[in-house]
Design an enzyme around this catalytic site. Structure first.
Site, PDB file in Angstrom:
ATOM      1  N   SER A  66      56.267  20.866  36.467  1.00 21.88           N
ATOM      2  CA  SER A  66      55.170  20.215  35.752  1.00 21.88           C
ATOM      3  C   SER A  66      55.582  20.049  34.298  1.00 21.88           C
ATOM      4  CB  SER A  66      53.928  21.105  35.823  1.00 21.88           C
ATOM      5  OG  SER A  66      52.915  20.634  34.961  1.00 21.88           O
ATOM      6  N   TYR A  79      49.254  29.040  34.996  1.00 24.22           N
ATOM      7  CA  TYR A  79      49.932  27.874  35.569  1.00 24.22           C
ATOM      8  C   TYR A  79      51.194  27.548  34.765  1.00 24.22           C
ATOM      9  CZ  TYR A  79      50.554  23.140  37.432  1.00 24.22           C
ATOM     10  OH  TYR A  79      51.064  21.999  38.021  1.00 24.22           O
TER      11      TYR A  79
END
Length: 198
Positions: A66, A79
């Protein structure tokens, strides 16, 4: 899985979950689950499939990380930590393969902005022309092209290359101002996430 499918020539680690809570509000069990799914799964799939790739000096390891694996994001601490780990792990394995002379085992690290899968529902970009929510089909097409071209890292959208170059070359105070300007400091404020199925 290895017993069912045998050796593979392309391994794509694509699983991911997000809690979408501030760190102090994240239940321990959800933080642990984020780590299990977003990074520990990479360790176990590489352990299962990498030895055969090394033995044949052939294969491709694809890590869907990501853009949050390259910069911290307010409201995404667990995350981000898991995706930073995924980027570092994949890069380290790539260096190990190079050091072993296993030039036939390739790595592609994919760092997209938000993909329209429901996982980040509610998140909005302040500048959608610069940082749009990406369609899954577009991302898949770009990943396939990157694999075919043995591209080591893929940032989507392309404007991220410039933003991350600025992040690494400017003082932190300036990058915080830029993060605020581009809306990344507040992108999680309207987070809803994927709706639970009944």
């Amino acid at each position: 899985v290895k017993k069912e499918v045998g050796d593979v020539s392309i391994l794509v680690n694509n699983a991911g979950i997000v809690t979408g809570k501030k760190f102090v509000d994240s239940p321990d069990a959800l933080v642990e689950k984020s780590m299990e799914v977003n990074i520990m799964a990479h360790f176990w799939t590489y352990k299962a499939f990498l030895p055969a790739m090394v033995a044949s000096n052939h294969g491709h390891l694809v890590s869907i990380a990501s853009s949050a694996g390259l910069t911290g994001v307010n409201g995404l601490s667990d995350y981000c930590a898991s995706k930073f780990a995924a980027v570092g792990f994949a890069e380290s394995i790539d260096y190990e393969m190079r050091n072993l002379g296993k030039t036939g085992v390739k790595t592609t690290i994919v760092c997209p902005y938000v993909i329209n899968t429901g996982m980040f529902d509610g998140c909005r970009s302040k500048w959608p022309n610069l940082l749009p929510t990406l369609e899954p089909e577009y991302v898949a097409e770009k990943i396939i092209t990157a694999i075919r071209q043995d591209q080591e890292i893929l940032l989507l959208p392309r404007g991220l290359y410039i933003l991350f170059a600025l992040k690494t070359s400017l003082p932190v105070k300036i990058t915080v101002l830029l993060s605020d300007y581009f809306g990344t400091l507040h992108m999680m404020d309207s987070f809803k996430g994927r709706a639970k199925k009944d």
